[in-house]
Design an enzyme around this catalytic site. Structure first.
Site, PDB file in Angstrom:
ATOM      1  CB  SER A  90     -40.801  -8.086  33.542  1.00 34.25           C
ATOM      2  OG  SER A  90     -39.761  -8.857  33.538  1.00 34.25           O
ATOM      3  CE1 TYR A 147     -43.712 -11.460  31.152  1.00 32.86           C
ATOM      4  CE2 TYR A 147     -41.536 -11.412  31.308  1.00 32.86           C
ATOM      5  CZ  TYR A 147     -42.799 -11.322  32.050  1.00 32.86           C
ATOM      6  OH  TYR A 147     -42.918 -10.882  33.206  1.00 32.86           O
TER       7      TYR A 147
END
Length: 335
Positions: free
Chosen positions: A128, A153
């Site tokens: 990501s 995350y």
């Protein structure tokens, strides 16, 4: 070839599976079908894949449970893996950290263990752009330091990259990590801003615009993302001992995969308004914890190595998403 796709009922996994099937590959899809967002949409994606012939097989399993995963894959053969399943969402990670420990850390380890023991030809996995965290140098380059994550995350995705590097080094498994930027398009996720804004406009409700609207994102259309993923699947990194980007000597590479344009959030909202045919009441709110103000992908590495060239501007992509949203929800009469 036969490809194992994790998160096959998810936004990107569904679209990758559809592309693989269209070109004649077979797909074994797995997904836990958790309720992070409306499971009805996940079932609708799976139903769509089922219409594409008998090349798609699906098993509901939580890949973070290694016992259940091993049982589900027992007797199944596959050549390559596209590991897209994960617990997504920056903001959700602040409220539900243990979900990320399980899915993104234990789950990723389980999948690279599958790759190791099955001796697969290549595994492509989702990282990501969130790993860039506090980096304030734009555009984000794969060579940049990524040791200041602003959310759990992001930290789990960086950990996935580190685990992958270790496995590629120890076991010579060809691995490719893709740092996705903001992906959007038909069949997208209901927790993403584009869906939330579109729904609010059609419902006649205000939209919540965080960062006082002063945010920029590298919005990347789903078809461009899929093209990049497929190019990676088809081109495993060579294990020739030569130095790779970042100084690695393992068959592991990491790419940014984005649109290579940083777009103003307000421009994206304006395009949604035009496509919906209604203005939005914008409720300007401060930045949320874990968010970054700007993202911008330097895609020179994947361009150089694989010829990746994103083709879809937000002026083209946003209306396509809104049209799909209308069709999916039966809103054509509001045009």
């Amino acid at each position: 070839m036969r490809v194992l796709v994790t998160g096959a009922a998810g936004f990107i996994g569904f679209n990758v599976s559809r592309h693989l099937l269209a070109r004649g590959d077979t797909v074994l899809g797995i997904d836990s079908l958790n309720d992070y967002y409306d499971v009805t949409l996940k079932h609708a994606r799976l139903a769509e894949l089922a219409t594409l012939g008998d090349g798609f097989a699906f098993k509901q399993v939580d890949f973070s449970d290694h016992v259940a995963l091993d049982a589900a894959l027992d007797g199944e053969a596959f050549d390559r893996i596209v590991h897209l399943g994960a617990q997504a969402g920056v903001r959700y990670s602040i409220e539900n950290p243990r979900a990320y420990l399980q899915a993104n850390l234990a789950g990723h380890l389980n999948m690279i263990e599958v790759a190791r023991h099955r001796q697969v030809e290549h595994m492509v996995y989702a990282s990501s752009s969130s790993v860039y965290g506090g980096n304030d140098t734009l555009p984000f380059r794969v060579e940049d330091r990524v040791d200041q994550p602003l959310s759990l995350y992001a930290a789990t995705k960086k950990a996935d990259e580190l685990m992958s590097e270790t496995y590629a080094h120890l076991y010579r498994i060809p691995l490719t990590g893709l740092r996705f930027f903001t992906v959007y398009g038909p069949w997208g996720r209901p927790d993403m801003a584009m869906w939330l804004f579109t729904k609010a406009i059609f419902d006649g409700r205000p939209i919540n615009v965080f960062g006082e609207g002063n945010m920029r994102r590298d919005f990347t259309y789903i078809d461009d993302i899929v093209a990049g993923i497929i190019a990676c699947v088809d081109n495993p990194p060579a294990d020739d001992g030569a130095l790779k980007a970042g100084g690695s000597i393992s068959p592991h590479r990491i790419y940014n995969i984005g649109n290579s344009r940083s777009e103003d959030l307000g421009e994206m909202i304006s395009l949604i308004e035009q496509a919906c045919g209604h203005p939005a009441e914008r409720r300007l709110l401060p930045m949320q914890p874990g968010d970054v103000r700007d993202t911008f992908a330097d895609i020179s590495a994947i361009q150089r190595d694989l010829g990746y060239e994103p083709r879809t501007t937000i002026a083209e992509g946003v209306p396509r998403f809104v049209q799909w949203y209308r069709d999916y929800h039966g809103l054509e009469h509001q045009a």
